[in-house]
Design an enzyme around this catalytic site. Sequence first.
Site, mmCIF file in Angstrom:
data_model
loop_
_atom_site.group_PDB
_atom_site.id
_atom_site.type_symbol
_atom_site.label_atom_id
_atom_site.label_comp_id
_atom_site.label_asym_id
_atom_site.label_seq_id
_atom_site.Cartn_x
_atom_site.Cartn_y
_atom_site.Cartn_z
ATOM 1 N N LYS A 182 46.043 34.924 32.077
ATOM 2 C CA LYS A 182 47.128 34.366 32.879
ATOM 3 C C LYS A 182 48.095 33.567 32.011
ATOM 4 O O LYS A 182 49.276 33.866 31.970
ATOM 5 C CB LYS A 182 46.559 33.517 34.012
ATOM 6 C CG LYS A 182 45.634 34.327 34.940
ATOM 7 C CD LYS A 182 44.979 33.479 35.988
ATOM 8 C CE LYS A 182 43.903 34.228 36.759
ATOM 9 N NZ LYS A 182 44.420 35.322 37.588
ATOM 10 N N ASP A 194 37.280 25.093 36.368
ATOM 11 C CA ASP A 194 37.808 26.429 36.121
ATOM 12 C C ASP A 194 39.328 26.291 36.073
ATOM 13 O O ASP A 194 39.975 26.084 37.092
ATOM 14 C CB ASP A 194 37.371 27.370 37.247
ATOM 15 C CG ASP A 194 37.953 28.768 37.115
ATOM 16 O OD1 ASP A 194 38.703 29.022 36.161
ATOM 17 O OD2 ASP A 194 37.633 29.610 37.978
ATOM 18 N N TRP A 230 37.664 31.393 44.401
ATOM 19 C CA TRP A 230 36.990 31.292 43.108
ATOM 20 C C TRP A 230 35.955 30.180 43.114
ATOM 21 O O TRP A 230 34.900 30.301 42.481
ATOM 22 C CB TRP A 230 38.030 31.125 41.995
ATOM 23 C CG TRP A 230 39.013 32.253 42.031
ATOM 24 C CD1 TRP A 230 40.332 32.194 42.366
ATOM 25 C CD2 TRP A 230 38.725 33.643 41.806
ATOM 26 N NE1 TRP A 230 40.883 33.445 42.347
ATOM 27 C CE2 TRP A 230 39.931 34.357 42.017
ATOM 28 C CE3 TRP A 230 37.578 34.345 41.457
ATOM 29 C CZ2 TRP A 230 40.020 35.737 41.882
ATOM 30 C CZ3 TRP A 230 37.656 35.727 41.320
ATOM 31 C CH2 TRP A 230 38.860 36.410 41.534
#
Length: 357
Positions: A193, A169, A102
């Site tokens: 999540k 993030d 990511w």
Amino acid sequence: MVRTTNFNAGPAALPLEVLQKAQNEFVDFNGAGMSVMELSHRSKEYDAVHQKAKALLKELMEIPDDYEILFLQGGASLQFSMIPMNFLSKEKTAHFIMTGAWSEKALAEAKLFGSTSVIATSEDDTYKYIPDIPEIPADGAYLHLTSNNTIFGTQWQQFPDSPIPLVADMSSDILSRKIDVSKFGIIYAGAQKNLGPSGVTVVIIKKDLLSKENEQVAKILKYSTHAKANSLYNTPPTFAIYMLSLVLEWLKEKGGVAEIEKRNRKKAGILYRAIDESGGFYKGHAREDSRSNMNVTFTLKNDELTKAFIAKAKEERMSGLGGHRSVGGCRASIYNAVSVEDCEKLAAFMKTFREEH
């Protein structure tokens, strides 16, 4: 109905109490005679949902008054572009700490808008650890990191003090532990999540950054646009925000972030013990000092055994244990909604499977 134990990485498990409350309110929300999915985003009924979600997030994360809370769309992936689009000028460099796929995606997008630099990385060892941080250049545009790495199962234990805006993030570990929000310029997280269903992205941004946005950016892609409009510039993902508010309500009822952090540490400890005490039958991917409390990654000795493990777990109504295709092996994602009992069930299964093989 027998519920399946959900270890998926995202969209991930939601608290059963939240699902049941949403089910009860689905057709008729608070006597409106309509589903929350049908309400106008300008209605007083929806406004109460919107404001509750913001207030709970502010309370639970102890977000200072000099930050804006935004509910956006496009997932964390859009933030990979929006951040450099707004804050990477020609005179500055955006700095990155690389800890997985990511952060690689965030770096690739930033390169489209200006100068970038990697100041630390753990790519040399398949992203098994969080790297040491060298001196951070004080003249950079911002420093970007990924707080938890779902694919490799690593997590930052402490965040660096940065002389430039620290951008994180936090898609896969937001609200799983206490953090000092004031250390960050921007925190962003896809909801799917720990926060709720997919469809809404939370952005927490320091207000003084809003005046520093680049000028040549489409209005809908400016953070200031959404801040001024209270995240109602365009039709927001109303149902996802409603679900987010229910999850935050559930988290508060469970004792808040401090209590959920204790529970998360206990859950992770159960699974890491199952790995460490297996005599090498299971091998953890992440280095011990960098292990994630959200994504427990491990391998078995070959693909055949791994497939057998995942198939047998599915028979036992445990879902989502396959590792990411880029790494293989197994992964148990144990976000906030996953219970201690769920982790004990998996650990017992791991022991039985090991004994049988």
